[in-house]
Write a protein that holds these residues in place. Structure first.
Motif, short mmCIF file in Angstrom:
data_model
loop_
_atom_site.label_atom_id
_atom_site.label_comp_id
_atom_site.label_asym_id
_atom_site.label_seq_id
_atom_site.Cartn_x
_atom_site.Cartn_y
_atom_site.Cartn_z
N SER A 322 0.83 -1.21 0.00
CA SER A 322 0.00 0.00 0.00
C SER A 322 0.86 1.26 0.00
O SER A 322 0.38 2.36 -0.27
N GLY A 323 2.13 1.11 0.26
CA GLY A 323 3.04 2.26 0.18
C GLY A 323 3.61 2.36 -1.22
O GLY A 323 2.99 1.95 -2.21
N ASN A 324 4.84 2.84 -1.28
CA ASN A 324 5.41 3.10 -2.61
C ASN A 324 6.48 2.08 -3.01
O ASN A 324 7.27 2.33 -3.90
N GLY A 325 6.46 0.92 -2.35
CA GLY A 325 7.52 -0.06 -2.58
C GLY A 325 7.49 -0.67 -3.97
O GLY A 325 6.48 -0.58 -4.66
N PRO A 326 8.60 -1.27 -4.39
CA PRO A 326 8.67 -1.81 -5.74
C PRO A 326 7.80 -3.06 -5.97
O PRO A 326 7.48 -3.36 -7.11
N ILE A 327 7.41 -3.77 -4.89
CA ILE A 327 6.58 -4.96 -5.09
C ILE A 327 5.11 -4.52 -5.09
O ILE A 327 4.62 -3.93 -4.12
N ARG A 328 4.42 -4.79 -6.17
CA ARG A 328 3.07 -4.23 -6.34
C ARG A 328 1.95 -5.23 -6.11
O ARG A 328 0.81 -4.84 -5.92
N HIS A 329 2.23 -6.54 -6.23
CA HIS A 329 1.14 -7.52 -6.13
C HIS A 329 1.57 -8.71 -5.28
O HIS A 329 2.74 -9.10 -5.30
N LEU A 330 0.60 -9.28 -4.55
CA LEU A 330 0.86 -10.47 -3.74
C LEU A 330 -0.08 -11.58 -4.21
O LEU A 330 -1.29 -11.38 -4.27
N PHE A 331 0.48 -12.73 -4.53
CA PHE A 331 -0.33 -13.89 -4.89
C PHE A 331 -0.01 -15.00 -3.89
O PHE A 331 1.17 -15.32 -3.68
#
Ligand code: SUG
Length: 420
Positions: A322-331
């Protein structure tokens, strides 16, 4: 076109919990538990299917022939006459953890412009020490195109090599030259250091890597002592991103500085011990996620269910996304059967950056082929195996014929032989 292909090890029909891996806490904890080989293989297939659906290139390796009667013969025994320990070592389905099959240096990194693969010798653990012969046979078929690939036999013992589980590659893009990081351990703690520096250095030399773009980094002793028997339990890299626990490396500041000097665009996402303890990281396999680049260019983590069940870990992940980190999706995937032996999503796959068209198509997954594999597994893989069942000749015969049927289904009958 060069692209990252994940080759997953299909879980073999003998998958069981004999507690064979010293230093692997899950394996020790689940010693004696009743396994579910069919469910294990189906969980792995579901992950492959989902990754294909996400637009990722997917391949697989076949489970190895078990019991390995050829190995027992070299030890002067047979499945019938072997001690219970040797028999369990001959029956393990551990080749499912394809991250330990080989170390891979993609073409942009090597002196001759080919993708180099060295089969891992896995000498530290008896049950894994006899994987390399068939692994090498499979690699030589899958990557037979020698304009694109060079497949090497393992580094000789006693130098322990556990393959890609202790190797990370950082690069601007998969098809650009990368910095290859080899992580090794040092003996002296309560558990064996399975990756030896000498083996890592040998692989780097044999692959023709540029020393200016190669790093040998020491794994922290506390990580090994806490159960990180492979570095991929506490760190994972993909393209520009290194995702790591604070306590993964012995001298992290030196390592990070070296990495930044060699690849200025690197982005280091470090999870502090104050937010996720080493114990939680290892229990949840947060870092044994597959860190992948989706076709959109965004980075995603393919995680085991245990990560969602560990409050500190899930809280960290939700904050990051939810922040600005490089990882955008969790599966999130249910891989409970493999996890109970210490094998998460990243253990189950070997990454190869290559042109999929250069790979033997028999090792490449399609939705239709996964349907066929799934149907065969559902029909022929044992539902359950208790440790006592390992001495039952009828179980061995069923497992051998189930695997033979899979070889036939995939047009790989040449792998259905006793000795490699
Ligand atoms: O080598 N478990 C495997 C798990 C390998 C995980 N791979 C990576 N981290 N890349 C191992 O310790 C347990 C088998 C048993 O206990 O029967 C086992 O071999």
């Amino acid at each position: 076109m060069l692209t990252e292909i994940n080759f997953d090890g299909i879980v073999g029909p003998t998958h069981n919990y004999a507690g064979l891996s010293l230093g692997n806490l899950a394996s020790a904890r689940n010693l004696g538990k009743v396994s579910a080989p069919r469910a294990a293989a189906l969980q792995g297939i579901a992950k492959m299917r989902a990754n294909l659906g996400r637009g990722l290139a997917q391949g697989f390796f076949l489970p190895q022939r078990r019991p390995d009667a050829g190995w027992l013969a070299r030890l002067g025994t047979t499945p019938e006459t072997a001690s219970a320990t040797l028999r369990a070592n001959a029956l393990s389905a551990s080749s499912m953890w394809a991250a330990n099959a080989a170390t891979v240096s993609p073409a942009p990194d090597t002196a001759d412009g080919r993708c180099h693969l060295t089969a891992a010798n896995l000498v530290t653990m008896p049950h894994r020490s006899h994987e390399w012969q068939e692994t090498l046979a499979q690699l030589r078929i899958a990557f037979a195109n020698d304009a694109h690939f060079a497949v090497h036999a393992p580094v000789p013992p006693p130098f322990g090599d556990e393959g890609a589980a202790n190797h990370m590659r950082l690069c601007a893009r998969h098809d650009a030259p990368g910095v290859e990081v080899f992580v090794y351990g040092e003996a002296g703690g309560p558990f064996p250091a399975r990756q030896h520096r000498e083996a890592s250095a040998a692989v780097a030399r044999r692959h023709g890597l540029d020393p200016e773009r190669t790093i040998l980094a020491l794994q922290s002793a506390e990580a090994i002592a806490a159960g990180a028997f492979h570095n991929d339990v506490v760190a994972v890299a993909n393209e520009r991103v290194l995702f790591t626990h604070e306590q993964a490396f012995a001298d992290r500041e030196v390592f990070y500085a070296d990495l930044r000097a060699k690849l200025p665009e690197v982005e280091i996402v470090e999870v502090p011990a104050s937010e996720v303890s080493l114990a939680d990281a290892i229990r949840s396999y947060l870092f044994n996620a597959q860190l992948v680049t989706l076709p959109s260019g965004e980075a995603a983590l393919v995680l085991p269910g245990e990560a969602r069940e560990t409050p500190a870990v899930w809280a960290w992940l939700e904050r990051h996304v939810s922040g600005n980190g490089p990882i955008r999706h969790l599966f999130v995937h249910d891989l409970r059967e493999s996890m109970a032996n210490g094998g998460g999503p990243a253990c189950l796959r070997l990454r190869v950056v290559a042109d999929p068209a250069a790979v033997d198509p028999r090792f490449m997954a399609t939705p239709e082929k996964l349907d066929r594999i799934e149907a065969l597994v559902a029909r022929l893989w044992p539902e359950h195996i208790a440790v006592e069942d390992l001495s039952n000749p009828a179980l061995w015969a069923d497992c051998l014929s189930a695997r033979a049927a899979l070889c036939k289904e995939l047009g790989l009958e040449e792998l259905d032989r006793d000795a490699f």
